[in-house]
Design a protein around this motif. Structure first.
Motif, short mmCIF file in Angstrom:
data_model
loop_
_atom_site.label_atom_id
_atom_site.label_comp_id
_atom_site.label_asym_id
_atom_site.label_seq_id
_atom_site.Cartn_x
_atom_site.Cartn_y
_atom_site.Cartn_z
N ASP A 67 0.72 -0.73 -0.04
CA ASP A 67 0.09 0.10 0.03
C ASP A 67 0.71 0.83 -0.33
O ASP A 67 1.99 1.35 0.53
CB ASP A 67 -0.85 0.30 1.06
CG ASP A 67 -2.17 -0.91 0.90
OD1 ASP A 67 -2.12 -1.32 -0.17
OD2 ASP A 67 -2.39 -1.62 1.91
N ALA A 135 -3.12 6.33 -7.75
CA ALA A 135 -3.47 5.59 -8.50
C ALA A 135 -4.09 4.85 -9.69
O ALA A 135 -4.43 4.00 -9.12
CB ALA A 135 -5.56 6.23 -7.64
N THR A 138 -1.39 2.82 -10.46
CA THR A 138 -2.25 1.48 -10.13
C THR A 138 -3.21 0.48 -11.18
O THR A 138 -3.48 -0.85 -11.37
CB THR A 138 -2.96 1.14 -8.43
OG1 THR A 138 -1.80 2.31 -7.66
CG2 THR A 138 -2.93 -0.71 -8.15
N ARG A 139 -4.37 1.34 -11.17
CA ARG A 139 -5.30 1.35 -12.47
C ARG A 139 -4.55 0.14 -14.19
O ARG A 139 -4.96 -0.84 -13.93
CB ARG A 139 -6.79 1.74 -12.60
CG ARG A 139 -7.86 0.85 -13.33
CD ARG A 139 -8.71 1.93 -13.60
NE ARG A 139 -9.35 2.65 -12.76
CZ ARG A 139 -10.30 3.54 -12.38
NH1 ARG A 139 -10.90 4.27 -13.65
NH2 ARG A 139 -10.90 3.59 -11.61
N ASP A 144 -3.39 -4.26 -7.69
CA ASP A 144 -4.01 -4.30 -6.66
C ASP A 144 -3.35 -3.97 -5.00
O ASP A 144 -3.53 -4.79 -4.30
CB ASP A 144 -4.92 -5.88 -6.26
CG ASP A 144 -5.90 -5.22 -5.07
OD1 ASP A 144 -6.45 -5.07 -4.56
OD2 ASP A 144 -6.19 -6.86 -4.24
N THR A 146 -3.77 -0.25 -2.35
CA THR A 146 -4.64 0.82 -2.22
C THR A 146 -3.26 2.36 -1.65
O THR A 146 -2.60 2.09 -1.39
CB THR A 146 -5.15 0.49 -0.70
OG1 THR A 146 -6.76 -0.39 -1.08
CG2 THR A 146 -6.20 1.94 -0.29
N THR A 147 -4.01 3.06 -1.91
CA THR A 147 -2.87 4.90 -2.03
C THR A 147 -3.82 5.13 -0.98
O THR A 147 -4.90 6.08 -1.01
CB THR A 147 -2.81 5.58 -2.83
OG1 THR A 147 -2.05 4.66 -4.15
CG2 THR A 147 -2.51 6.24 -3.00
N LEU A 173 -12.26 6.57 -9.40
CA LEU A 173 -10.90 5.56 -8.36
C LEU A 173 -10.92 5.45 -6.97
O LEU A 173 -11.70 5.75 -6.11
CB LEU A 173 -9.82 6.60 -8.20
CG LEU A 173 -9.13 7.43 -9.59
CD1 LEU A 173 -7.79 8.34 -9.89
CD2 LEU A 173 -8.39 6.12 -10.27
N ASP A 174 -11.69 3.77 -6.75
CA ASP A 174 -12.06 3.63 -5.74
C ASP A 174 -11.20 2.82 -5.41
O ASP A 174 -11.23 1.93 -3.61
CB ASP A 174 -13.14 2.69 -5.70
CG ASP A 174 -13.13 2.08 -6.57
OD1 ASP A 174 -11.94 1.65 -7.86
OD2 ASP A 174 -14.24 0.59 -6.84
N ASN A 175 -9.85 2.82 -5.33
CA ASN A 175 -8.81 2.53 -4.74
C ASN A 175 -8.12 3.32 -4.26
O ASN A 175 -6.20 3.12 -3.70
CB ASN A 175 -7.64 1.78 -5.95
CG ASN A 175 -7.31 2.61 -7.37
OD1 ASN A 175 -7.32 4.04 -7.28
ND2 ASN A 175 -5.84 2.51 -7.67
N LYS A 237 -11.68 1.57 3.32
CA LYS A 237 -11.61 0.42 1.98
C LYS A 237 -12.56 -0.71 1.28
O LYS A 237 -13.07 -1.06 -0.15
CB LYS A 237 -10.20 -0.46 3.21
CG LYS A 237 -9.84 -1.94 2.28
CD LYS A 237 -8.84 -0.88 1.16
CE LYS A 237 -8.34 -2.08 0.54
NZ LYS A 237 -7.15 -3.37 1.63
N ALA A 240 -16.85 0.66 -2.42
CA ALA A 240 -17.24 0.81 -4.41
C ALA A 240 -17.26 1.85 -4.91
O ALA A 240 -18.49 2.41 -4.77
CB ALA A 240 -16.50 -0.27 -4.12
#
Length: 290
Positions: A67, A135, A138-139, A144, A146-147, A173-175, A237, A240
């Motif tokens: 992370d 983020a 990452t996508r 996988d 989290t930021t 962006l849900d990460n 976390k 979503a």
């Protein structure tokens, strides 16, 4: 992806936050300069992140699937350095090199020299933009993790924050989880009834309402209650479909009576007498932590 096993209790995290406040003041006093109020308001949140939430490997700081954490309010770097040291990224003794020439621990985080720093920051709002870039990357890279990114409430005066907030929502962006350290005081800005007062950068629900208007899912928490911090981070976390922001209600200078709610302790070096009082109130002898 291998997950870090939770090894610490909320009581442990509260103790690490206490130790962090001691080390922060020692480092600032030794350096003859630095920020205190903002690092103190952030300490409990950072302890929860680094000892209970984030999937990290201190012995492998560049692990690709870790992370990420970005301290967008980079002037509070000593709080992050202290937490990294307590977590094992580098020796605790190195904290006393803070802000010295050739130290790895400069006044603002530098990802090129300091283990555990995922994004250089300092100019307000740019760390947040960098976190959004992580983020997005990452996508694209199909990873996988989290930021997490921490902003100050005064930092949220910056236009780049809201430009970034708009972009993050448009991309869904849900990460990324943003945490606003809402200690309601800034060094410069909204004056109160006299030059010795500052009023909060945002009133009532204004800050939360603004994030909602930009399409973010908003949560709020007591930023000094470790169980509540952990619960709120878990809820963030689990969300979503949209980016999440947590408004953390905190107290600037938390833990030391004469600092709490006093904007003058945004950046100030304690006198010997003030240092001794702080150490006692933080549960230490006058000399500080061993």
């Amino acid at each position: 992806m291998t997950q870090t096993t939770l090894q610490y209790t909320p009581a442990d995290m509260a103790e690490f936050a206490r130790q962090a406040r001691v080390r922060i003041l020692e480092a600032v006093k030794h350096a003859g300069g630095g920020h205190v109020g903002g690092p103190y308001s952030a300490a409990d949140i950072l302890a929860a992140l680094y000892f209970g939430v984030m999937n990290i490997r201190p012995d492998e700081p560049d692990w690709p699937d870790r992370d990420r954490f970005v301290l967008s309010k980079g002037h509070s770097s000593i709080a992050l350095y202290t937490m990294l040291a307590l977590r094992g990224y580098f020796p605790v003794s190195e904290l006393l090199t803070f802000d010295a020439i050739n130290s790895r621990l400069q006044g603002h985080p530098d990802m090129t020299v300091t283990p555990g720093i995922d994004m250089s920051s300092g100019s307000l709002g740019l760390g947040f933009a960098g976190a959004l870039g992580i983020a997005l990357g990452t996508r694209v890279d199909h990873r996988d993790f989290t930021t997490y990114v921490m902003l100050g409430d005064g930092e949220c005066n910056e236009g780049i924050v809201w430009e970034g907030a708009h972009v993050a929502a448009r991309y869904g962006l849900d990460n990324i989880i943003a945490i606003v350290d809402h200690n309601k005081l800034q060094q410069f800005g909204w004056s109160g009834k006299s030059l010795d007062e500052r009023i909060t950068p945002y009133t009532e629900n204004q800050l939360a309402d603004r994030w909602r208007a930009f399409g973010w899912h908003v949560l709020e928490m007591d930023g000094h209650n470790i169980p509540e911090i952990l619960k709120t981070l878990a809820a963030a976390k689990a969300a979503a479909g949209s980016p999440v922001v947590i408004i953390a209600h905190t107290i600037k200078g938390k833990g030391v009576s004469y600092m709490e709610g006093n904007y003058k302790w945004h950046s100030k070096v304690p006198t010997d007498a003030e240092f001794a009082i702080a150490m006692r109130e933080l549960g230490e002898e006058e000399g500080g932590a061993a």
